[in-house]
Design a protein around this motif. Structure first.
Motif, PDB file in Angstrom:
ATOM      1  N   ARG A 146       0.826  -1.218   0.000  1.00  0.00           N
ATOM      2  CA  ARG A 146       0.000   0.000   0.000  1.00  0.00           C
ATOM      3  C   ARG A 146       0.852   1.256   0.000  1.00  0.00           C
ATOM      4  N   GLN A 147       1.946   1.261   0.738  1.00  0.00           N
ATOM      5  CA  GLN A 147       2.699   2.494   0.901  1.00  0.00           C
ATOM      6  C   GLN A 147       3.477   2.869  -0.352  1.00  0.00           C
ATOM      7  N   GLN A 148       3.648   1.940  -1.308  1.00  0.00           N
ATOM      8  CA  GLN A 148       4.427   2.239  -2.494  1.00  0.00           C
ATOM      9  C   GLN A 148       3.578   2.803  -3.628  1.00  0.00           C
ATOM     10  N   ASN A 149       2.299   2.827  -3.474  1.00  0.00           N
ATOM     11  CA  ASN A 149       1.429   3.276  -4.544  1.00  0.00           C
ATOM     12  C   ASN A 149       1.295   4.790  -4.578  1.00  0.00           C
ATOM     13  N   GLY A 150       1.483   5.370  -5.789  1.00  0.00           N
ATOM     14  CA  GLY A 150       1.233   6.801  -5.990  1.00  0.00           C
ATOM     15  C   GLY A 150       2.239   7.687  -5.298  1.00  0.00           C
ATOM     16  N   GLY A 151       1.845   8.954  -5.111  1.00  0.00           N
ATOM     17  CA  GLY A 151       2.718   9.903  -4.442  1.00  0.00           C
ATOM     18  C   GLY A 151       3.334  10.888  -5.411  1.00  0.00           C
ATOM     19  N   ASN A 152       3.752  12.022  -4.880  1.00  0.00           N
ATOM     20  CA  ASN A 152       4.409  13.047  -5.670  1.00  0.00           C
ATOM     21  C   ASN A 152       5.788  12.565  -6.110  1.00  0.00           C
ATOM     22  N   PHE A 153       6.077  12.687  -7.410  1.00  0.00           N
ATOM     23  CA  PHE A 153       7.328  12.157  -7.950  1.00  0.00           C
ATOM     24  C   PHE A 153       8.543  12.806  -7.294  1.00  0.00           C
ATOM     25  N   TYR A 154       8.534  14.133  -7.189  1.00  0.00           N
ATOM     26  CA  TYR A 154       9.703  14.824  -6.662  1.00  0.00           C
ATOM     27  C   TYR A 154       9.836  14.657  -5.147  1.00  0.00           C
ATOM     28  N   ALA A 155       8.716  14.500  -4.467  1.00  0.00           N
ATOM     29  CA  ALA A 155       8.784  14.187  -3.037  1.00  0.00           C
ATOM     30  C   ALA A 155       9.416  12.812  -2.848  1.00  0.00           C
ATOM     31  N   MET A 156       9.077  11.868  -3.731  1.00  0.00           N
ATOM     32  CA  MET A 156       9.652  10.521  -3.670  1.00  0.00           C
ATOM     33  C   MET A 156      11.152  10.577  -3.938  1.00  0.00           C
TER      34      MET A 156
ATOM     35  N   LYS B 205      16.355  19.349 -13.264  1.00  0.00           N
ATOM     36  CA  LYS B 205      16.141  20.776 -13.019  1.00  0.00           C
ATOM     37  C   LYS B 205      14.868  21.016 -12.201  1.00  0.00           C
ATOM     38  N   GLN B 206      13.826  20.265 -12.502  1.00  0.00           N
ATOM     39  CA  GLN B 206      12.583  20.425 -11.736  1.00  0.00           C
ATOM     40  C   GLN B 206      12.752  19.900 -10.309  1.00  0.00           C
ATOM     41  N   PHE B 207      13.541  18.845 -10.154  1.00  0.00           N
ATOM     42  CA  PHE B 207      13.822  18.326  -8.815  1.00  0.00           C
ATOM     43  C   PHE B 207      14.621  19.349  -8.022  1.00  0.00           C
ATOM     44  N   ALA B 208      15.596  19.992  -8.668  1.00  0.00           N
ATOM     45  CA  ALA B 208      16.396  21.020  -7.999  1.00  0.00           C
ATOM     46  C   ALA B 208      15.508  22.168  -7.525  1.00  0.00           C
ATOM     47  N   SER B 209      14.556  22.557  -8.362  1.00  0.00           N
ATOM     48  CA  SER B 209      13.624  23.630  -7.982  1.00  0.00           C
ATOM     49  C   SER B 209      12.767  23.208  -6.803  1.00  0.00           C
ATOM     50  N   TYR B 210      12.362  21.931  -6.801  1.00  0.00           N
ATOM     51  CA  TYR B 210      11.533  21.406  -5.704  1.00  0.00           C
ATOM     52  C   TYR B 210      12.313  21.439  -4.388  1.00  0.00           C
ATOM     53  N   ILE B 211      13.577  21.004  -4.425  1.00  0.00           N
ATOM     54  CA  ILE B 211      14.417  20.977  -3.219  1.00  0.00           C
ATOM     55  C   ILE B 211      14.612  22.392  -2.682  1.00  0.00           C
TER      56      ILE B 211
ATOM     57  N   TYR C 122      23.623  14.397 -13.182  1.00  0.00           N
ATOM     58  CA  TYR C 122      22.602  13.453 -13.661  1.00  0.00           C
ATOM     59  C   TYR C 122      22.943  12.037 -13.209  1.00  0.00           C
ATOM     60  N   LYS C 123      24.215  11.646 -13.383  1.00  0.00           N
ATOM     61  CA  LYS C 123      24.632  10.287 -13.027  1.00  0.00           C
ATOM     62  C   LYS C 123      24.548  10.054 -11.519  1.00  0.00           C
ATOM     63  N   LEU C 124      24.913  11.063 -10.746  1.00  0.00           N
ATOM     64  CA  LEU C 124      24.913  10.912  -9.292  1.00  0.00           C
ATOM     65  C   LEU C 124      23.506  10.786  -8.721  1.00  0.00           C
ATOM     66  N   THR C 125      22.563  11.502  -9.306  1.00  0.00           N
ATOM     67  CA  THR C 125      21.193  11.496  -8.779  1.00  0.00           C
ATOM     68  C   THR C 125      20.264  10.526  -9.487  1.00  0.00           C
ATOM     69  N   GLY C 126      20.650  10.103 -10.706  1.00  0.00           N
ATOM     70  CA  GLY C 126      19.757   9.247 -11.483  1.00  0.00           C
ATOM     71  C   GLY C 126      18.623  10.019 -12.130  1.00  0.00           C
ATOM     72  N   LEU C 127      18.722  11.343 -12.124  1.00  0.00           N
ATOM     73  CA  LEU C 127      17.715  12.211 -12.750  1.00  0.00           C
ATOM     74  C   LEU C 127      18.381  12.981 -13.879  1.00  0.00           C
ATOM     75  N   TYR C 128      17.702  13.058 -15.012  1.00  0.00           N
ATOM     76  CA  TYR C 128      18.330  13.622 -16.205  1.00  0.00           C
ATOM     77  C   TYR C 128      17.516  14.783 -16.781  1.00  0.00           C
ATOM     78  N   GLY C 129      18.270  15.752 -17.351  1.00  0.00           N
ATOM     79  CA  GLY C 129      17.649  16.848 -18.072  1.00  0.00           C
ATOM     80  C   GLY C 129      16.606  17.611 -17.273  1.00  0.00           C
ATOM     81  N   LYS C 130      15.414  17.689 -17.831  1.00  0.00           N
ATOM     82  CA  LYS C 130      14.322  18.451 -17.236  1.00  0.00           C
ATOM     83  C   LYS C 130      13.952  17.913 -15.850  1.00  0.00           C
ATOM     84  N   SER C 131      14.012  16.600 -15.683  1.00  0.00           N
ATOM     85  CA  SER C 131      13.656  16.011 -14.387  1.00  0.00           C
ATOM     86  C   SER C 131      14.597  16.498 -13.291  1.00  0.00           C
TER      87      SER C 131
END
Length: 389
Positions: free
Chosen positions: A330-340, A379-385, A368-377
């Motif tokens: 149950r706990q793995q379903n859904g959720g905000n991508f950047y919060a995850m 940058k949007q994660f950085a803005s979220y943090i 990108y390699k260190l975080t596993g997030l690339y390009g737009k993802s």
């Protein structure tokens, strides 16, 4: 101009390693036939794949490309001890997902260690500050002091999730890197099995890292975190499965369990609570709700303190197993991508990477390699943090 000619070359590979790679990935030849129609011929040695086909096969089996050209099977081992409750380390072969996760965390730790030293950070005084001759209660008390929490901290929160977030924040504020993930990287098709490991610790004087298998129930993660903090204080890197909340037959592992239990459920407090709790319809749930731990942790603590018999515990444990699996699903379903991603990358680590990119000390491609997030993802994660502070 004449038409250019492109030559396609087949490559000679070690067939034994090809078979090993398929088995290692938990696949069969039939699983791969649709994507690789000639896989049977490759395995039998009748044909060889092209380089492009081999690259695709390497990706499908999560195998480093160079492995296929080795003369003998690679000896893959975890770089840290795996302390298993069942004590079968000698016959155990770690999964690809587990291996990749540990190596990825080592890479993160290596980078941020250099970053923190460059920033002028001193060694963390609490790392390796305890030893096996210290009393568990004394170490647990020191852990609370460093984290600036008291014995009743968890009872002030209404949910396990809130208590867990509070503990995570306290850990990161004192310099611990914390990562919680249920999959290898960001690949939701590659699950991490909590029966294989619940967590692991990479001890370092500047950047100690604790990893929690997010596929485990959140209330169980609380015990894993406490167990891992104890490992940092004792200066012992390790991975563990903690089946039935029982440690491996290892002196440090047993001590870490005792410390974690005292950290989460202080002995004196439980003795005061037990006369009331034992008369409740579900005494372990009463304890679990108060201390924001799983019922298995509550039950195990009452057993270790002699408040219930082993038969009582085993009867409870059989019923608990099914409920634990449902809770983890149950706990793995859904959720905000950047919060995850904040859990998967770790807030402290993410903030350091973002800072380094901004200061021109780290290329975007490396981030990108260190975080596993690339390009737009990324940058949007950085803005979220940055927005979350």
């Amino acid at each position: 101009m004449g038409r250019e000619r492109f030559f396609v070359f087949n490559v000679e590979i070690n067939i034994e390693i090809l078979r090993w790679a398929i088995e290692r990935a938990g696949l069969t030849i039939e699983d791969l036939r649709q994507k690789f129609p000639k896989i049977r011929e490759w395995v039998s040695g009748q044909l060889s794949p092209t380089l492009r086909q081999l690259e695709s096969l390497a990706k499908a089996t999560s195998t480093p490309l160079g492995f296929f050209f080795l003369q003998s099977l690679p000896n893959e081992q975890l770089p840290i001890p795996l302390l298993r409750t069942l004590g079968d380390e000698n016959i155990y072969r770690p999964s690809i997902e587990f291996l990749e996760t540990v190596h990825a965390m080592q890479q993160r730790q290596d980078w941020i260690r250099e970053f923190l030293i460059d920033q002028g950070q001193d060694r963390l005084s609490f790392v390796r500050s305890a030893n096996v001759n210290d009393q568990p209660s004394i170490i647990a008390q020191e852990m609370r002091r460093i984290l600036q929490i008291d014995e009743n901290w968890a009872s002030r929160f209404s949910t396990w999730e809130d208590a867990l977030r509070s503990l995570l924040k306290a850990m990161e504020e004192v310099g611990l890197l914390v990562v919680i993930n249920s999959v290898a990287g960001n690949n939701t098709h590659r699950k991490l099995d909590p029966n294989e490991f619940r967590g692991f610790v990479l001890v370092d004087d500047y950047a100690p890292l604790v990893f929690v298998n997010g596929a485990d129930a959140k209330s169980a993660q609380m015990f894993t975190l406490a167990h891992e903090i104890a490992h940092v204080f004792l200066g012992s890197s390790a991975a563990f499965d903690l089946r039935e909340m029982t440690p491996a037959n290892n002196q440090v592992e047993k001590l870490c369990n005792e410390i974690a239990a005292e950290f989460l459920i202080p002995q004196e407090q439980l003795h005061q609570l037990w006369p009331t709790a034992k008369n409740e319809p579900d005494p372990f749930q009463t304890i679990a709700r108060y201390y924001k731990v799983s019922t298995i942790v509550a039950a195990r603590r009452t057993l270790d303190l002699g408040l219930i018999t082993r038969n009582d515990f085993l009867k409870f444990y059989r019923d608990y197993l099914g409920k634990e699996k449902q809770a983890a699903t149950r706990q793995q379903n859904g959720g905000n991508f950047y919060a995850m991603q904040t859990f998967r990358v770790g807030r402290k680590f993410a903030s350091a990477v973002i800072q380094a990119v901004k200061e021109g000390k780290l290329l975007y491609s490396e981030a990108y390699k260190l975080t596993g997030l690339y390009g737009k993802s990324f940058k949007q994660f950085a803005s979220y943090i940055e927005m979350e502070g």
